[in-house]
Design a protein around this motif. Structure first.
Motif, PDB file in Angstrom:
ATOM      1  N   GLY A 159       0.790  -1.231   0.000  1.00  0.00           N
ATOM      2  CA  GLY A 159       0.000   0.000   0.000  1.00  0.00           C
ATOM      3  C   GLY A 159       0.815   1.269   0.000  1.00  0.00           C
ATOM      4  N   THR A 160       2.106   1.161   0.317  1.00  0.00           N
ATOM      5  CA  THR A 160       2.944   2.368   0.355  1.00  0.00           C
ATOM      6  C   THR A 160       3.186   2.932  -1.041  1.00  0.00           C
ATOM      7  OG1 THR A 160       4.950   1.007   0.297  1.00  0.00           O
ATOM      8  CG2 THR A 160       4.081   1.605   2.475  1.00  0.00           C
ATOM      9  N   LEU A 161       3.204   2.072  -2.040  1.00  0.00           N
ATOM     10  CA  LEU A 161       3.474   2.552  -3.401  1.00  0.00           C
ATOM     11  C   LEU A 161       2.326   3.395  -3.956  1.00  0.00           C
ATOM     12  CD1 LEU A 161       5.224  -0.600  -4.917  1.00  0.00           C
ATOM     13  CD2 LEU A 161       6.268   1.516  -4.095  1.00  0.00           C
ATOM     14  N   PRO A 162       1.065   2.929  -3.882  1.00  0.00           N
ATOM     15  CA  PRO A 162      -0.020   3.820  -4.327  1.00  0.00           C
ATOM     16  C   PRO A 162      -0.102   5.099  -3.493  1.00  0.00           C
ATOM     17  CG  PRO A 162      -0.811   1.561  -4.150  1.00  0.00           C
ATOM     18  CD  PRO A 162       0.548   1.585  -3.537  1.00  0.00           C
ATOM     19  N   PHE A 163       0.170   4.983  -2.198  1.00  0.00           N
ATOM     20  CA  PHE A 163       0.126   6.173  -1.355  1.00  0.00           C
ATOM     21  C   PHE A 163       1.197   7.178  -1.775  1.00  0.00           C
ATOM     22  CE2 PHE A 163       1.448   8.464   2.518  1.00  0.00           C
ATOM     23  CZ  PHE A 163       0.252   9.114   2.796  1.00  0.00           C
ATOM     24  N   GLY A 164       2.327   6.689  -2.265  1.00  0.00           N
ATOM     25  CA  GLY A 164       3.391   7.592  -2.708  1.00  0.00           C
ATOM     26  C   GLY A 164       2.982   8.472  -3.868  1.00  0.00           C
ATOM     27  N   THR A 165       2.046   8.000  -4.702  1.00  0.00           N
ATOM     28  CA  THR A 165       1.572   8.821  -5.815  1.00  0.00           C
ATOM     29  C   THR A 165       0.515   9.831  -5.374  1.00  0.00           C
ATOM     30  OG1 THR A 165      -0.225   7.293  -6.405  1.00  0.00           O
ATOM     31  CG2 THR A 165       1.949   6.860  -7.339  1.00  0.00           C
ATOM     32  N   LEU A 166       0.014   9.671  -4.154  1.00  0.00           N
ATOM     33  CA  LEU A 166      -1.141  10.444  -3.725  1.00  0.00           C
ATOM     34  C   LEU A 166      -0.844  11.453  -2.621  1.00  0.00           C
ATOM     35  CD1 LEU A 166      -4.304  10.701  -3.934  1.00  0.00           C
ATOM     36  CD2 LEU A 166      -4.439   8.949  -2.164  1.00  0.00           C
ATOM     37  N   PHE A 167       0.180  11.187  -1.787  1.00  0.00           N
ATOM     38  CA  PHE A 167       0.258  11.927  -0.530  1.00  0.00           C
ATOM     39  C   PHE A 167       0.577  13.409  -0.719  1.00  0.00           C
ATOM     40  CE2 PHE A 167       4.760  11.411  -1.115  1.00  0.00           C
ATOM     41  CZ  PHE A 167       5.351  12.416  -0.363  1.00  0.00           C
ATOM     42  N   ILE A 168       1.288  13.776  -1.783  1.00  0.00           N
ATOM     43  CA  ILE A 168       1.602  15.195  -1.984  1.00  0.00           C
ATOM     44  C   ILE A 168       0.324  15.977  -2.269  1.00  0.00           C
ATOM     45  CG2 ILE A 168       2.794  16.848  -3.466  1.00  0.00           C
ATOM     46  CD1 ILE A 168       5.011  14.816  -3.816  1.00  0.00           C
ATOM     47  N   GLU A 169      -0.497  15.436  -3.151  1.00  0.00           N
ATOM     48  CA  GLU A 169      -1.741  16.119  -3.489  1.00  0.00           C
ATOM     49  C   GLU A 169      -2.762  16.015  -2.367  1.00  0.00           C
ATOM     50  OE1 GLU A 169      -3.647  18.596  -6.201  1.00  0.00           O
ATOM     51  OE2 GLU A 169      -1.602  17.822  -6.074  1.00  0.00           O
ATOM     52  N   LEU A 170      -2.589  15.022  -1.503  1.00  0.00           N
ATOM     53  CA  LEU A 170      -3.540  14.822  -0.410  1.00  0.00           C
ATOM     54  C   LEU A 170      -3.565  16.008   0.535  1.00  0.00           C
ATOM     55  CD1 LEU A 170      -5.537  12.697   0.608  1.00  0.00           C
ATOM     56  CD2 LEU A 170      -3.708  11.750   2.026  1.00  0.00           C
ATOM     57  N   PHE A 171      -2.443  16.671   0.729  1.00  0.00           N
ATOM     58  CA  PHE A 171      -2.410  17.836   1.603  1.00  0.00           C
ATOM     59  C   PHE A 171      -3.311  18.945   1.078  1.00  0.00           C
ATOM     60  CE2 PHE A 171      -0.710  22.080   2.381  1.00  0.00           C
ATOM     61  CZ  PHE A 171      -0.727  22.114   3.760  1.00  0.00           C
ATOM     62  N   PHE A 172      -3.249  19.207  -0.208  1.00  0.00           N
ATOM     63  CA  PHE A 172      -4.058  20.276  -0.785  1.00  0.00           C
ATOM     64  C   PHE A 172      -5.533  19.889  -0.816  1.00  0.00           C
ATOM     65  CE2 PHE A 172       0.194  20.709  -2.628  1.00  0.00           C
ATOM     66  CZ  PHE A 172       0.492  22.008  -2.236  1.00  0.00           C
ATOM     67  N   ILE A 173      -5.820  18.594  -0.988  1.00  0.00           N
ATOM     68  CA  ILE A 173      -7.210  18.156  -0.951  1.00  0.00           C
ATOM     69  C   ILE A 173      -7.782  18.344   0.443  1.00  0.00           C
ATOM     70  CG2 ILE A 173      -8.726  16.153  -1.183  1.00  0.00           C
ATOM     71  CD1 ILE A 173      -6.829  15.097  -3.327  1.00  0.00           C
ATOM     72  N   LEU A 174      -7.043  17.950   1.473  1.00  0.00           N
ATOM     73  CA  LEU A 174      -7.516  18.119   2.844  1.00  0.00           C
ATOM     74  C   LEU A 174      -7.634  19.594   3.212  1.00  0.00           C
ATOM     75  CD1 LEU A 174      -5.531  15.287   4.679  1.00  0.00           C
ATOM     76  CD2 LEU A 174      -7.940  15.312   4.040  1.00  0.00           C
ATOM     77  N   SER A 175      -6.707  20.407   2.720  1.00  0.00           N
ATOM     78  CA  SER A 175      -6.805  21.849   2.981  1.00  0.00           C
ATOM     79  C   SER A 175      -8.047  22.438   2.333  1.00  0.00           C
ATOM     80  CB  SER A 175      -5.550  22.563   2.465  1.00  0.00           C
ATOM     81  OG  SER A 175      -4.403  22.125   3.154  1.00  0.00           O
ATOM     82  N   SER A 176      -8.391  21.946   1.144  1.00  0.00           N
ATOM     83  CA  SER A 176      -9.597  22.426   0.475  1.00  0.00           C
ATOM     84  C   SER A 176     -10.846  22.040   1.252  1.00  0.00           C
ATOM     85  CB  SER A 176      -9.660  21.852  -0.942  1.00  0.00           C
ATOM     86  OG  SER A 176     -10.871  22.165  -1.571  1.00  0.00           O
ATOM     87  N   ILE A 177     -10.854  20.827   1.818  1.00  0.00           N
ATOM     88  CA  ILE A 177     -12.033  20.348   2.536  1.00  0.00           C
ATOM     89  C   ILE A 177     -12.177  21.022   3.890  1.00  0.00           C
ATOM     90  CG2 ILE A 177     -13.103  18.322   3.596  1.00  0.00           C
ATOM     91  CD1 ILE A 177     -11.812  16.631   1.400  1.00  0.00           C
ATOM     92  N   TRP A 178     -11.091  21.091   4.648  1.00  0.00           N
ATOM     93  CA  TRP A 178     -11.189  21.487   6.053  1.00  0.00           C
ATOM     94  C   TRP A 178     -10.825  22.930   6.312  1.00  0.00           C
ATOM     95  CZ3 TRP A 178     -13.915  18.329   8.758  1.00  0.00           C
ATOM     96  CH2 TRP A 178     -13.948  16.976   8.421  1.00  0.00           C
ATOM     97  N   LEU A 179     -10.132  23.574   5.397  1.00  0.00           N
ATOM     98  CA  LEU A 179      -9.778  24.982   5.599  1.00  0.00           C
ATOM     99  C   LEU A 179     -10.577  25.899   4.688  1.00  0.00           C
ATOM    100  CD1 LEU A 179      -5.901  24.784   6.071  1.00  0.00           C
ATOM    101  CD2 LEU A 179      -7.684  24.935   7.817  1.00  0.00           C
ATOM    102  N   GLY A 180     -11.561  25.355   3.972  1.00  0.00           N
ATOM    103  CA  GLY A 180     -12.444  26.185   3.164  1.00  0.00           C
ATOM    104  C   GLY A 180     -11.798  26.766   1.938  1.00  0.00           C
ATOM    105  N   ARG A 181     -10.701  26.160   1.457  1.00  0.00           N
ATOM    106  CA  ARG A 181     -10.035  26.690   0.271  1.00  0.00           C
ATOM    107  C   ARG A 181     -10.591  26.014  -0.965  1.00  0.00           C
ATOM    108  NH1 ARG A 181      -4.979  26.325   3.436  1.00  0.00           N
ATOM    109  NH2 ARG A 181      -5.005  28.215   4.695  1.00  0.00           N
ATOM    110  N   PHE A 182     -10.622  26.754  -2.062  1.00  0.00           N
ATOM    111  CA  PHE A 182     -11.179  26.235  -3.298  1.00  0.00           C
ATOM    112  C   PHE A 182     -10.082  25.563  -4.116  1.00  0.00           C
ATOM    113  CE2 PHE A 182     -14.330  29.193  -1.962  1.00  0.00           C
ATOM    114  CZ  PHE A 182     -15.519  28.586  -2.320  1.00  0.00           C
ATOM    115  N   TYR A 183     -10.315  24.322  -4.431  1.00  0.00           N
ATOM    116  CA  TYR A 183      -9.355  23.531  -5.189  1.00  0.00           C
ATOM    117  C   TYR A 183      -9.630  23.708  -6.680  1.00  0.00           C
ATOM    118  CZ  TYR A 183      -6.372  19.565  -6.367  1.00  0.00           C
ATOM    119  OH  TYR A 183      -5.371  18.777  -6.874  1.00  0.00           O
TER     120      TYR A 183
END
Length: 542
Positions: free
Chosen positions: A406-430
């Protein structure tokens, strides 16, 4: 536009609105917007949505605070399913604008503030609650406690088709300047709503600003100014605003992204309704039940060799994920009810969701399962032994490989995951959806490759029970997503306060992780199945 706004030191009571563009302007519509044409003197009323905060993630009704109420009482606007699920509560407001008429108006003077109201105002201020307004069917502003519009935000232009359709003025931009002004409540109470008042400048001295304390009466006024603009001016400002926003977005480091209560540029605010988007996603899920039932039952028939028990399989498909989501949302809803938040789902909505579930999703899934029984099962390329082969003992447990995969698929996702979570929880528009699409495609490819490689490794050691291992090999990325969500809560979402907010965050993150596990696990299983089918179909047996 105007909006009652509370600050740590001040209660905002005066505002300025900038509305742009004469009807002869050429241009285009921004996505998700629909601009109406108004004549001089036409009345426009703003609407208000729930108060929101990135500190608590608990929405509250706008009129839970002692603000001026509209004449004729508070009337709720029609809300779709998605808006109700997101905790939106859209009401009318007393803020009235007359197109192309500059004026300074009085709204109301509140009764003496009670001890409870003072405590509530101060608490909402400490929690950084924001007022959300809607003007002309657009989220016209999202003004916060300290960060206010810059004057260059909300830029837009008009399409040529609209010029032919009607003449007049269209609202395409705005500027908000909040002020705290202390008025004589006895003098202001003699005025009537929408009476003209003398224009004031924002005072810099604290003794001239409104104080929030018990038995204090607060007077609300607002000023409106309309400004015409031509395409050239708007276009230059629009380009400058876009360039400034993109540059700032690229330069922000991780800590600044998580902590800054940033100003929201108007071009990012003019977007499609989040409620409609969520409603569309729910309807899509409901109607895809027929595809889920068909695929699930056909795979069951292929593996088991007969269609016996297909109804149980269809019911499991229809109820497994929705049932988990329903249980989690029910627990969270009790928490929201206890907090008296508008995010709590009403009982009537529960019955609507149950009706959608059992009257649309379940029947469609059963129908798809019925079609699956009538479809030809996938034929095995070779004959299988009736007696299962003994699996040799291994030096290492299979679950270790599954977790590591599972670490390999997560490696393709985790950088963008920060901006997705910021969009959801900090009210920022993605808005970098092109890059998100690339990340999604990479995630699908890597999940498929990881499952195929792990399946081949198990076949090489004579482990023929590969199917659940293939599912969890790619589905284990959800575990890392959930752990990253916990890490984001602890280290990046420091503004989130209180156990209630943390529980809501973890509950929604768990739903997201389960959805990711089911989707990525399905990708891994189906890819491995067709890989094994191709592998054994290539074997030549004499």
């Amino acid at each position: 536009m105007a909006l009652p706004l509370i600050s740590r030191r001040k209660l905002c009571t005066a505002f300025v609105c900038l509305v742009l563009v004469f009807q002869t302007t050429y241009g285009f519509y921004l996505p998700g917007s629909y601009m109406n044409t108004y004549s001089t003197g036409d009345e426009i009323y703003a609407k208000v949505n729930s108060l929101t905060s990135i500190e608590t993630e608990l929405p509250f009704s706008y009129y839970s605070l002692p603000y001026c109420t509209p004449q004729g009482g508070i009337k709720k606007s029609a809300e779709n399913l998605g808006e109700l699920l997101m905790g939106d509560q859209i009401d009318n407001s007393p803020y009235r604008f007359r197109m192309n008429i500059n004026e300074s108006l009085y709204i109301c003077t509140t009764p003496p503030l009670s001890e409870y109201e003072v405590k509530l105002l101060k608490q909402r201020t400490r929690d950084l609650y924001q007022v959300n307004m809607i003007l002309d069917n657009l989220p016209a502003m999202r003004a916060g406690v300290e960060i206010i519009g810059t004057g260059e935000e909300g830029m837009g232009v008009i399409s040529e088709a609209d010029k032919k359709k009607a003449s007049g003025y269209e609202i395409v931009g705005f500027e908000v300047i909040p002020c705290s002004v202390k008025y004589d409540p006895e003098k202001m109470a003699k005025l009537h709503r929408y009476d003209n008042v003398t224009s004031v400048s924002c005072p810099l001295e604290l003794d001239k600003s409104q104080i929030i304390r018990e038995q204090e009466r607060v007077s609300f006024t607002y000023e409106v100014e309309f400004v015409k603009a031509t395409l050239g001016i708007v276009f230059v400002i629009f380009l400058r605003t876009v360039r400034r926003d993109l540059t700032r977005y690229e330069e922000l480091d991780k800590e600044a992204q998580a902590q800054m209560n940033e100003e929201l540029s108007g071009w990012k605010l003019v977007v499609a309704s989040r409620g409609m988007l969520l409603t569309g996603m729910i309807l899509l899920y409901l109607f895809l039940g027929i595809a889920a039932g068909y695929v699930g039952v056909r795979m069951w028939t292929t593996i088991k060799g007969s269609s016996e028990g297909w109804r149980s399989v269809s019911w499991s498909i229809a109820c497994f994920f929705p049932g988990i989501v329903f249980v989690i949302l029910t627990v969270l809803n009790f928490i929201l009810w206890g907090s008296k938040s508008t995010g709590a789902l009403p009982i009537s909505l529960y019955f609507k969701l149950l009706a959608l579930w059992f009257c649309i999703s379940v029947p469609l899934t059963l129908l798809g399962g019925h079609f699956g029984t009538r479809a030809q099962p996938i034929q095995y390329p070779v004959c299988t032994n009736q007696i299962p082969r003994e699996i040799p003992a291994r030096k290492y447990p299979s679950w270790l490989l599954v977790l590591g995969a599972g670490t390999l698929p997560f490696g393709t996702l985790f950088i963008e995951l920060f901006f997705i979570l910021s969009s959801i929880w900090l009210g920022r528009f993605y808005y970098v959806f092109g890059f998100l699409l690339i990340v999604l495609l990479l995630l699908v490819i890597v999940c498929a490759e990881v499952s195929v490689v792990l399946t081949y490794m198990h076949l090489c050691v004579e482990d023929w029970m590969w199917w659940w291992k293939a599912f969890y090999a790619s589905g284990s990325v959800a575990l890392y997503v959930f752990l990253y969500s916990v890490n984001y809560l602890v280290f990046d979402l420091k503004s989130l306060s209180g156990p209630v907010s943390a529980t809501l965050y973890l509950g929604y993150s768990l739903i997201m992780a389960i959805a990711i596990m089911l989707s990525t696990g399905t990708i891994g299983f189906l890819t491995s199945f067709y890989f094994v089918h191709y592998l054994f179909s290539s074997v030549k047996i004499d």
